[in-house]
Design an enzyme around this catalytic site. Structure first.
Site, PDB file in Angstrom:
ATOM      1  N   THR A  83      -8.028  -0.055  35.222  1.00 45.97           N
ATOM      2  CA  THR A  83      -8.269  -0.250  36.656  1.00 45.97           C
ATOM      3  C   THR A  83      -9.415  -1.244  36.880  1.00 45.97           C
ATOM      4  OG1 THR A  83      -7.579   2.017  37.051  1.00 45.97           O
ATOM      5  CG2 THR A  83      -8.852   0.972  38.798  1.00 45.97           C
ATOM      6  N   HIS A 115      -8.218  -4.712  36.326  1.00 47.00           N
ATOM      7  CA  HIS A 115      -7.456  -5.222  37.475  1.00 47.00           C
ATOM      8  C   HIS A 115      -8.408  -5.697  38.580  1.00 47.00           C
ATOM      9  CE1 HIS A 115      -3.445  -4.120  36.153  1.00 47.00           C
ATOM     10  NE2 HIS A 115      -3.861  -2.896  35.854  1.00 47.00           N
ATOM     11  N   HIS A 173     -15.438   4.349  36.883  1.00 50.62           N
ATOM     12  CA  HIS A 173     -15.261   5.760  37.219  1.00 50.62           C
ATOM     13  C   HIS A 173     -15.345   6.689  36.011  1.00 50.62           C
ATOM     14  CE1 HIS A 173     -11.292   3.958  36.531  1.00 50.62           C
ATOM     15  NE2 HIS A 173     -11.023   5.092  35.911  1.00 50.62           N
ATOM     16  N   CYS A 207      -4.729  21.041  48.621  1.00 53.16           N
ATOM     17  CA  CYS A 207      -6.142  21.315  48.327  1.00 53.16           C
ATOM     18  C   CYS A 207      -6.459  22.779  48.613  1.00 53.16           C
ATOM     19  CB  CYS A 207      -7.045  20.418  49.166  1.00 53.16           C
ATOM     20  SG  CYS A 207      -7.182  18.748  48.528  1.00 53.16           S
TER      21      CYS A 207
HETATM   22 ZN    ZN Z   1      -6.195  17.234  50.027  1.00 55.07          ZN
END
Ligand code: ZN
Ligand code: NAD
Length: 342
Positions: free
Chosen positions: A40, A43, A63, A99
């Site tokens: 990533t 890129h 990250h 979530c």
């Molecule tokens: Zn969520």
């Protein structure tokens, strides 16, 4: 603080002095020790079509990291200064159906660290406390630095039961290399790794592949015969995203075989659906890591003897980021690390 930034809408990254991140009441501030370079980041550096439609400069990239907590918000009680931590790179919404049900990896509104918000190629990074993972005592700091891609490998490798099964891994980039060690640890019988790059094939052998294959020269069917496989691969971990690899994997799977697709193709790929139907194959897309089951499994597999360190091949000081990125881009590397300690 020093940070590696995409400052303009053009190729390249710049090391710049920027203000330290401010934290909210639910956040944790981490001093980054080591960080890993991911595809990533390449890129974003290259400013390709995906980066142009995704990234809004100025942005601190990166990250994959390990570091120590330096400050916590007033609501945070589980983390304290000095704790050794990594960050889950997907910041989820916390409010959607998935979530709320604890299936945070299925959140449709997740924001990527170093993609949609400032990342970890910096002296300091701020994250919500729900994105911070405490490392268990004795963790190797280089292994801790790559828990994010290690988690991609573990999520994919453990998606389907591999105990006693014949597994094909296509693509021996850093993630395919780690997955090789994981399925070996998890009790697979044959672990065949298909990879055109000879440097990476030899790394795959070190990670525990029973047989490495050059897909440009060798036929997977012949390899199956040589290994005494009766039908085809029971499980495929597709970690290249290359259309030829995906099609070849499908052709060489057993009836009832399972394919976990992590590799991201550059464009639409056509596959033989007849083979999927009449051989009753299962194809599962894999994105990110399960929060935090994958993280738990990573920690306990390391404690029970899993060794992914041979997948880490190069280390650079953060000031040598250009050389580090060139090494990661060359393919003559496994995982490349940046040292952020000053
Ligand atoms: Zn969520
Ligand atoms: P990488 O690009 O370093 O590795 C891919 C490897 O595939 C390379 O070594 C390449 O030589 C090899 N390859 C090319 N053509 C092949 C073929 N025909 N057969 C077999 N192998 C072939 O990438 P990585 O960092 O190891 O990541 C693996 C893949 O997973 C990439 O496609 C990446 O974009 C993707 N990815 C997905 C997620 C997710 O959450 N789904 C997360 C991270 C990375």
């Amino acid at each position: 603080m020093q940070a590696l930034l995409k400052s303009q809408r053009r190729p390249g990254l710049e090391l710049q002095e920027v203000p330290s991140p401010e934290i909210g009441i639910n956040d944790v501030l981490v001093r980054v020790a080591k960080a890993g370079i991911c595809g990533t980041d390449l890129h974003i550096d290259a400013w390709d079509a995906w980066a142009q439609r995704t990234i809004v400069p100025p942005l601190i990239v990166g990250h994959e990291f390990v570091g120590r907590v330096v400050e916590v918000g007033s609501n945070v009680s589980d983390f304290a200064p000095g704790d050794v931590v990594s960050g889950e790179g997907h910041v989820v919404c916390g409010r959607c159906r998935h979530c709320l049900a604890g299936r945070r990896n299925l959140c449709a509104h997740s924001i990527g660290l170093g993609v949609g918000r400032d990342g970890a190629f910096a002296e300091l990074v701020a994250l919500p406390m729900t994105n911070v993972w405490h490392h268990w005592p004795g963790i190797d700091d280089e292994v801790a630095a790559i828990f994010d891609p290690f988690g991609n490998a573990v999520h994919t490798a453990l998606r389907f039961d591999v105990l006693g099964e014949d597994v094909l891994i296509s693509g021996a980039g850093p993630i395919g290399l780690m997955a090789t060690a994981v399925v070996r640890h998890a009790g697979a019988r044959h672990v065949v790794v298909s990879e055109p790059n000879p440097y990476r094939r030899s790394l795959a052998e070190r990670m525990g592949a029973s047989r490495v294959v050059d897909p440009l020269r060798e036929d997977l069917g012949a390899v199956q015969q040589e290994l005494g496989m009766v039908e085809g691969f029971d499980v495929v971990l597709e970690m290249s995203g290359h259309p030829d690899a995906i099609r070849s994997a499908i052709v060489h799977m057993a009836h009832g075989g399972k394919l976990a697709q992590l590799g991201i193709p550059e464009a639409e790929v056509s596959i033989d659906l007849d083979a999927v139907i009449f051989r009753m194959l299962t194809i599962s897309g894999i994105y990110g890591r399960e929060m935090y089951e994958t993280w738990y499994k990573m920690s306990v597999m390391l404690q029970s003897g899993l060794d992914i360190r041979p997948a880490i091949t190069h280390r650079f000081a953060f000031r040598d980021h250009a050389q580090a990125f060139a090494t990661a881009r060359s393919g003559e590397s496994g995982k490349v690390l940046l040292d952020w300690s000053l």
